[in-house]
Design a protein around this motif. Sequence first.
Motif, PDB file in Angstrom:
ATOM      1  N   LEU A  22       0.862  -1.686   0.188  1.00  0.00           N
ATOM      2  CA  LEU A  22      -0.106  -0.002   0.128  1.00  0.00           C
ATOM      3  C   LEU A  22       0.632   1.390  -0.127  1.00  0.00           C
ATOM      4  CD1 LEU A  22      -2.397  -0.669   2.290  1.00  0.00           C
ATOM      5  CD2 LEU A  22      -3.059  -0.715   0.063  1.00  0.00           C
ATOM      6  N   ARG A  23       1.628   1.433   0.445  1.00  0.00           N
ATOM      7  CA  ARG A  23       2.913   2.293   0.148  1.00  0.00           C
ATOM      8  C   ARG A  23       3.336   3.118  -0.634  1.00  0.00           C
ATOM      9  NH1 ARG A  23       3.660   3.248   6.037  1.00  0.00           N
ATOM     10  NH2 ARG A  23       4.014   1.453   7.206  1.00  0.00           N
ATOM     11  N   GLU A  24       2.366   2.068  -1.876  1.00  0.00           N
ATOM     12  CA  GLU A  24       3.169   2.900  -3.298  1.00  0.00           C
ATOM     13  C   GLU A  24       1.886   3.698  -3.704  1.00  0.00           C
ATOM     14  OE1 GLU A  24       3.819   0.090  -5.585  1.00  0.00           O
ATOM     15  OE2 GLU A  24       4.878  -1.014  -5.360  1.00  0.00           O
ATOM     16  N   LEU A  25       0.822   3.900  -3.037  1.00  0.00           N
ATOM     17  CA  LEU A  25      -0.583   4.627  -3.045  1.00  0.00           C
ATOM     18  C   LEU A  25      -0.410   6.521  -2.377  1.00  0.00           C
ATOM     19  CD1 LEU A  25      -3.639   1.915  -2.509  1.00  0.00           C
ATOM     20  CD2 LEU A  25      -2.389   3.442  -4.002  1.00  0.00           C
ATOM     21  N   PRO A  26      -0.876   6.849  -3.311  1.00  0.00           N
ATOM     22  CA  PRO A  26      -1.550   8.042  -2.447  1.00  0.00           C
ATOM     23  C   PRO A  26      -1.864   7.907  -0.928  1.00  0.00           C
ATOM     24  CG  PRO A  26      -1.849   8.262  -4.736  1.00  0.00           C
ATOM     25  CD  PRO A  26      -1.694   7.033  -4.772  1.00  0.00           C
ATOM     26  N   ALA A  27      -2.566   9.006  -0.620  1.00  0.00           N
ATOM     27  CA  ALA A  27      -1.907   8.928   1.048  1.00  0.00           C
ATOM     28  C   ALA A  27      -4.026   8.883   1.194  1.00  0.00           C
ATOM     29  CB  ALA A  27      -1.495   9.248   2.231  1.00  0.00           C
ATOM     30  N   ALA A  28      -4.472   9.495   0.461  1.00  0.00           N
ATOM     31  CA  ALA A  28      -5.997   9.282   0.172  1.00  0.00           C
ATOM     32  C   ALA A  28      -6.241   8.173  -0.215  1.00  0.00           C
ATOM     33  CB  ALA A  28      -6.175  11.188  -0.613  1.00  0.00           C
ATOM     34  N   ASP A  29      -5.467   7.534  -0.488  1.00  0.00           N
ATOM     35  CA  ASP A  29      -6.722   6.066  -1.131  1.00  0.00           C
ATOM     36  C   ASP A  29      -6.737   5.388  -0.158  1.00  0.00           C
ATOM     37  OD1 ASP A  29      -6.771   8.041  -3.222  1.00  0.00           O
ATOM     38  OD2 ASP A  29      -4.741   6.466  -4.543  1.00  0.00           O
ATOM     39  N   TYR A  30      -5.400   4.923   0.814  1.00  0.00           N
ATOM     40  CA  TYR A  30      -5.859   3.690   2.065  1.00  0.00           C
ATOM     41  C   TYR A  30      -6.605   4.555   3.443  1.00  0.00           C
ATOM     42  CZ  TYR A  30      -0.271   4.420   2.737  1.00  0.00           C
ATOM     43  OH  TYR A  30       0.589   4.640   2.943  1.00  0.00           O
ATOM     44  N   SER A  31      -6.065   3.425   3.938  1.00  0.00           N
ATOM     45  CA  SER A  31      -6.217   4.196   5.230  1.00  0.00           C
ATOM     46  C   SER A  31      -6.303   2.589   6.475  1.00  0.00           C
ATOM     47  CB  SER A  31      -7.560   4.847   5.389  1.00  0.00           C
ATOM     48  OG  SER A  31      -8.442   4.477   5.062  1.00  0.00           O
ATOM     49  N   HIS A  32      -5.864   2.915   7.918  1.00  0.00           N
ATOM     50  CA  HIS A  32      -5.921   2.235   8.645  1.00  0.00           C
ATOM     51  C   HIS A  32      -8.214   1.897   9.122  1.00  0.00           C
ATOM     52  CE1 HIS A  32      -4.990  -0.807  11.871  1.00  0.00           C
ATOM     53  NE2 HIS A  32      -4.096  -1.239  11.649  1.00  0.00           N
ATOM     54  N   SER A  33      -8.083   0.461   9.311  1.00  0.00           N
ATOM     55  CA  SER A  33      -9.294   0.889  10.705  1.00  0.00           C
ATOM     56  C   SER A  33      -9.685   1.250  11.265  1.00  0.00           C
ATOM     57  CB  SER A  33      -9.176  -0.972  10.486  1.00  0.00           C
ATOM     58  OG  SER A  33      -8.873  -1.279  11.447  1.00  0.00           O
ATOM     59  N   SER A  34      -8.095   1.819  12.076  1.00  0.00           N
ATOM     60  CA  SER A  34      -8.070   2.062  13.035  1.00  0.00           C
ATOM     61  C   SER A  34      -8.182   4.159  12.944  1.00  0.00           C
ATOM     62  CB  SER A  34      -7.135   2.058  13.857  1.00  0.00           C
ATOM     63  OG  SER A  34      -5.245   2.075  13.732  1.00  0.00           O
ATOM     64  N   GLY A  35      -7.650   4.443  11.955  1.00  0.00           N
ATOM     65  CA  GLY A  35      -8.089   5.354  11.321  1.00  0.00           C
ATOM     66  C   GLY A  35      -9.813   6.437  11.159  1.00  0.00           C
ATOM     67  N   HIS A  36     -10.771   5.348  11.744  1.00  0.00           N
ATOM     68  CA  HIS A  36     -12.349   6.201  11.170  1.00  0.00           C
ATOM     69  C   HIS A  36     -13.122   5.835  12.239  1.00  0.00           C
ATOM     70  CE1 HIS A  36     -11.150   5.660   6.659  1.00  0.00           C
ATOM     71  NE2 HIS A  36     -10.669   4.972   7.026  1.00  0.00           N
ATOM     72  N   ARG A  37     -13.879   7.182  12.515  1.00  0.00           N
ATOM     73  CA  ARG A  37     -14.716   7.146  13.078  1.00  0.00           C
ATOM     74  C   ARG A  37     -16.026   7.168  13.258  1.00  0.00           C
ATOM     75  NH1 ARG A  37     -17.225   6.772  17.262  1.00  0.00           N
ATOM     76  NH2 ARG A  37     -17.580   7.205  19.125  1.00  0.00           N
ATOM     77  N   ASP A  38     -16.338   7.043  11.747  1.00  0.00           N
ATOM     78  CA  ASP A  38     -18.028   7.748  10.442  1.00  0.00           C
ATOM     79  C   ASP A  38     -16.725   7.189   9.496  1.00  0.00           C
ATOM     80  OD1 ASP A  38     -19.848   8.290   9.869  1.00  0.00           O
ATOM     81  OD2 ASP A  38     -19.954  10.667  10.025  1.00  0.00           O
ATOM     82  N   LEU A  39     -18.204   5.540   9.721  1.00  0.00           N
ATOM     83  CA  LEU A  39     -17.840   5.368   7.754  1.00  0.00           C
ATOM     84  C   LEU A  39     -18.541   5.485   6.712  1.00  0.00           C
ATOM     85  CD1 LEU A  39     -17.626   2.084   9.125  1.00  0.00           C
ATOM     86  CD2 LEU A  39     -15.380   3.125   8.384  1.00  0.00           C
ATOM     87  N   THR A  40     -20.038   7.116   7.307  1.00  0.00           N
ATOM     88  CA  THR A  40     -20.637   6.845   5.988  1.00  0.00           C
ATOM     89  C   THR A  40     -19.589   8.113   5.430  1.00  0.00           C
ATOM     90  OG1 THR A  40     -21.389   8.780   7.832  1.00  0.00           O
ATOM     91  CG2 THR A  40     -22.302   7.242   8.266  1.00  0.00           C
ATOM     92  N   ARG A  41     -18.616   8.541   5.922  1.00  0.00           N
ATOM     93  CA  ARG A  41     -18.403   8.541   4.446  1.00  0.00           C
ATOM     94  C   ARG A  41     -18.065   8.067   2.899  1.00  0.00           C
ATOM     95  NH1 ARG A  41     -11.474   8.512   5.195  1.00  0.00           N
ATOM     96  NH2 ARG A  41     -11.925   9.091   3.471  1.00  0.00           N
ATOM     97  N   PHE A  42     -18.163   6.585   2.885  1.00  0.00           N
ATOM     98  CA  PHE A  42     -17.677   5.959   2.523  1.00  0.00           C
ATOM     99  C   PHE A  42     -19.210   5.546   1.670  1.00  0.00           C
ATOM    100  CE2 PHE A  42     -14.210   5.458   4.844  1.00  0.00           C
ATOM    101  CZ  PHE A  42     -13.334   5.704   3.926  1.00  0.00           C
ATOM    102  N   ALA A  43     -20.262   5.828   2.227  1.00  0.00           N
ATOM    103  CA  ALA A  43     -21.181   5.761   1.118  1.00  0.00           C
ATOM    104  C   ALA A  43     -21.170   5.927   0.193  1.00  0.00           C
ATOM    105  CB  ALA A  43     -22.693   6.068   2.088  1.00  0.00           C
ATOM    106  N   GLY A  44     -21.671   4.788  -0.900  1.00  0.00           N
ATOM    107  CA  GLY A  44     -22.019   4.375  -2.181  1.00  0.00           C
ATOM    108  C   GLY A  44     -20.805   4.382  -3.176  1.00  0.00           C
ATOM    109  N   ARG A  45     -19.482   4.410  -2.250  1.00  0.00           N
ATOM    110  CA  ARG A  45     -18.118   3.521  -3.068  1.00  0.00           C
ATOM    111  C   ARG A  45     -18.259   1.981  -2.834  1.00  0.00           C
ATOM    112  NH1 ARG A  45     -13.941   8.004  -0.402  1.00  0.00           N
ATOM    113  NH2 ARG A  45     -12.267   7.386  -2.158  1.00  0.00           N
ATOM    114  N   GLU A  46     -16.621   1.553  -3.698  1.00  0.00           N
ATOM    115  CA  GLU A  46     -16.571   0.147  -2.881  1.00  0.00           C
ATOM    116  C   GLU A  46     -15.411   0.982  -2.041  1.00  0.00           C
ATOM    117  OE1 GLU A  46     -16.175   1.005  -6.671  1.00  0.00           O
ATOM    118  OE2 GLU A  46     -17.345  -0.939  -8.150  1.00  0.00           O
ATOM    119  N   VAL A  47     -15.350  -0.298  -1.501  1.00  0.00           N
ATOM    120  CA  VAL A  47     -14.034  -0.120  -0.431  1.00  0.00           C
ATOM    121  C   VAL A  47     -13.094  -1.985  -0.329  1.00  0.00           C
ATOM    122  CG1 VAL A  47     -13.654   0.345   1.415  1.00  0.00           C
ATOM    123  CG2 VAL A  47     -14.699   1.866   1.168  1.00  0.00           C
ATOM    124  N   ALA A  48     -12.022  -1.816  -0.382  1.00  0.00           N
ATOM    125  CA  ALA A  48     -11.915  -3.344  -0.397  1.00  0.00           C
ATOM    126  C   ALA A  48     -10.584  -3.376   1.563  1.00  0.00           C
ATOM    127  CB  ALA A  48     -10.855  -3.611  -1.225  1.00  0.00           C
TER     128      ALA A  48
END
Length: 421
Positions: free
Chosen positions: A148-174
């Motif tokens: 994942l280090r090859e990706l721009p920082a905005a394209d990946y995150s850690h599960s501990s980095g989210h308080r609100d998951l509604t921001r991903f509504a309508g989007r595909e998430v691996a």
Amino acid sequence: MDDLVVVGAGPYGLSIAAHAAGAGLGVRILGRPMASWRDHMPEGMYLKSEPWSSNLSAPGGRYTLAEYCAGRGIAAEHGTPLPIGTFSAYGLWFARQAVPPVEEATVTEVTPQGGGFLIRTAEGPPLLARTVALAVGVMPFVRYPEALRELPAADYSHSSGHRDLTRFAGREVAVLGAGQAALETAALLAESGARPCLVARRSRLNWNTVPQPLRRPPLRALRDPHSGLGTGWRSWAWSELPWAVRRLPAPTRERIAATALGPAGAWWLRERFERRVPVLLGHRLRRAVPAGGRTRLGLSTATGESVVLDTAHVIAATGFTPDLARLELLDAGLRAALVTVGESGTPELSPGFESSWPGLFFAGLLTAPSFGPSMRFVHGAGFTAGRLVSGVRKRLGARSPLTGSTGTPRDDRAPAAGHRA
């Protein structure tokens, strides 16, 4: 100069401070109370452990989760999952009841000075302490797959980095991983309107079974005992005998810390997950590259077949790797001088959680290769707190803690920035 400064105000830090205050030590605790639970877990998550095994520790067994819940009409029952928000609120209540006022200061440096330590914070003047207990939690040790280090920082995150998951509504998430964090994050994403897909190296997902009743026939209870880490004799040993784990050879302790109580989902999550989340099991992540505003994951199966998955975002629920090298607040020279457990990069500790540097104590995840897997869970705070404070008292020597002429603890300390009366 304080007898003890506790760095970190999660379940371990709060429990240590409670026992230190109960022992009459001059103690200060620095950090945001229950920060990981309040800031790094999404809304809607539940506590995986049973309520009765999720207590913070105070002298005399006071201020339990059951006591907190009973006073508010909240059910804290065996076999019933408890919301993370309730547990976080319990930790804050425990802090008010059992601990000196928590100073919400961000520690930036712990350095040896004289016979003690200099502690610098981002908010105010430095502190001096005879001993220090580092209970920094898991956030310094977030683990990402290297691909994942090859990706721009905005394209990946850690599960501990989210308080609100509604921001991903309508989007595909691996979602990468196969443990509780991965499974529950994926389920919550689906319930928030996102389109998650779970990707895991494992060929199958493991699910915990429905817990057996607390009251059972004696023979059944003997065959499959309850413990703070689950049911069965192996879980009981990790839960109740951390002192015995410490006596094992270092390679054995490293292996136990790395493999015991492996990834598994809570029984109450299974139906929610399987109804809504597609999975790619037995798939390894080989590469991740940007692809026209999206992310393209290169995966491979156990048979060597290549698979490509396009997604809008990647969440790595890949856990935490305890390693002193990543504990940047600790003076580099001190870190390099510490005796470690085999190849683990974690400190070798005394029975009282003291490192090879006199007066420097550790608690929580970094201590798992010394005391076993219970140190990865809230339940381990009960074992840790009393023994660590006994170790501090031993280090301080037979002399009494800071006292006035009446023999009562003296509090003539200037408050650090962020101190709240």
